[in-house]
Design a protein around this motif. Structure first.
Motif, mmCIF file in Angstrom:
data_model
loop_
_atom_site.group_PDB
_atom_site.id
_atom_site.type_symbol
_atom_site.label_atom_id
_atom_site.label_comp_id
_atom_site.label_asym_id
_atom_site.label_seq_id
_atom_site.Cartn_x
_atom_site.Cartn_y
_atom_site.Cartn_z
ATOM 1 N N VAL A 76 45.884 52.691 20.451
ATOM 2 C CA VAL A 76 46.248 51.587 21.374
ATOM 3 C C VAL A 76 47.088 50.452 20.716
ATOM 4 N N SER A 77 47.804 50.028 21.091
ATOM 5 C CA SER A 77 48.431 48.962 20.219
ATOM 6 C C SER A 77 47.790 47.643 20.149
ATOM 7 N N ARG A 78 47.999 46.982 19.260
ATOM 8 C CA ARG A 78 47.585 45.744 18.858
ATOM 9 C C ARG A 78 47.443 44.731 20.025
ATOM 10 N N SER A 79 48.739 44.776 20.809
ATOM 11 C CA SER A 79 49.052 43.760 21.865
ATOM 12 C C SER A 79 48.010 44.333 23.189
ATOM 13 N N ASN A 80 48.294 45.586 23.179
ATOM 14 C CA ASN A 80 47.324 46.104 24.335
ATOM 15 C C ASN A 80 45.967 46.000 24.309
ATOM 16 N N PHE A 81 45.513 45.850 23.027
ATOM 17 C CA PHE A 81 44.050 45.533 22.765
ATOM 18 C C PHE A 81 43.631 44.095 23.004
ATOM 19 N N TYR A 82 44.612 43.239 22.667
ATOM 20 C CA TYR A 82 44.231 41.893 23.124
ATOM 21 C C TYR A 82 44.459 41.688 24.497
ATOM 22 N N HIS A 83 45.395 42.373 25.097
ATOM 23 C CA HIS A 83 45.387 42.148 26.858
ATOM 24 C C HIS A 83 44.011 42.612 27.297
ATOM 25 N N ASN A 84 43.224 43.467 26.805
ATOM 26 C CA ASN A 84 41.955 43.884 27.228
ATOM 27 C C ASN A 84 40.741 43.442 26.893
#
Length: 206
Positions: free
Chosen positions: A49-57
């Motif tokens: 999972v991308s870093r940005s997607n991690f922090y999105h969730n």
């Protein structure tokens, strides 16, 4: 063309599966290193999972543990007195949390406000009050209020010992013993659910 409801369901499903993938990756990482040493970079690499997607969730790694714990609790013990008995609720949650045993064991003991264990105690206390007042329509006297304050701490400690292999019991025996030590007034107030669980949902627990 897909309806808005169908589109919303797909979005929800993608989000859920992404979060689940992250939680599974953290469980694997915690088999190789302590929770305290796991970095977001490790989680991103392991999960894909991308870093940005991690922090999105998630806001941080504590939020991952809290989220997967919430799923286990919502499926089981948070339904006690609503559509599950004490035994049924503990069986479902204990079984589901066992699938992430390594992650929960590694994250155990953190006293940060955002950590999963302190969060569970607060959420469980709120859940018990809500079930008693909104579902069972029961007044909370001083004795019951004390049991609501104290019992989640006991559930937390004993469930943690069970997951860590510190108790010599199988799943059903552990849940039966946990139910047996539930404070009597609290037990009696919630042992009879106000609704029935979905047909077939509890068959595998018996």
């Amino acid at each position: 063309m897909a309806s808005r409801a169908d589109q919303d369901q797909r979005v929800y499903s993608r989000s859920y599966l992404t979060k689940l993938r992250v939680a599974e990756a953290m469980d694997r990482l915690c088999a190789a290193m302590p929770f305290a040493r796991v970095r977001i970079e490790d989680i991103v690499r392991e999960s894909g999972v991308s870093r940005s997607n991690f922090y999105h969730n998630f806001s941080d790694k504590n939020a991952v543990v809290t989220w997967i714990a919430e799923q286990c609790h919502a499926n089981g013990i948070f339904r006690i007195g609503r559509d599950l008995t004490w035994f049924e609720g503990h069986m479902i949650t204990t079984r589901d949390m066992a699938r992430f045993r390594t992650l929960f064991n590694s994250a155990a003991g953190s006293t940060e406000y955002a950590a999963a264990e302190p969060y569970f105690v607060r959420a469980r206390q709120h859940n018990l009050v809500e079930t008693l007042t909104d579902y069972q329509h029961r007044a909370i006297d001083e004795q019951l209020a004390f049991q609501i304050e104290a019992w989640p701490h006991c559930e937390l400690v004993m469930a943690g010992k069970f997951r860590a292999g510190a108790l010599p019991y199988g799943l059903k025996a552990f849940c039966n013993y946990l139910v047996a030590m539930t404070p009597r007034e609290l037990y009696e107030a919630l042992e009879h659910p106000v609704a029935n669980a979905a047909p077939g949902e509890l068959a595998e627990l018996r």
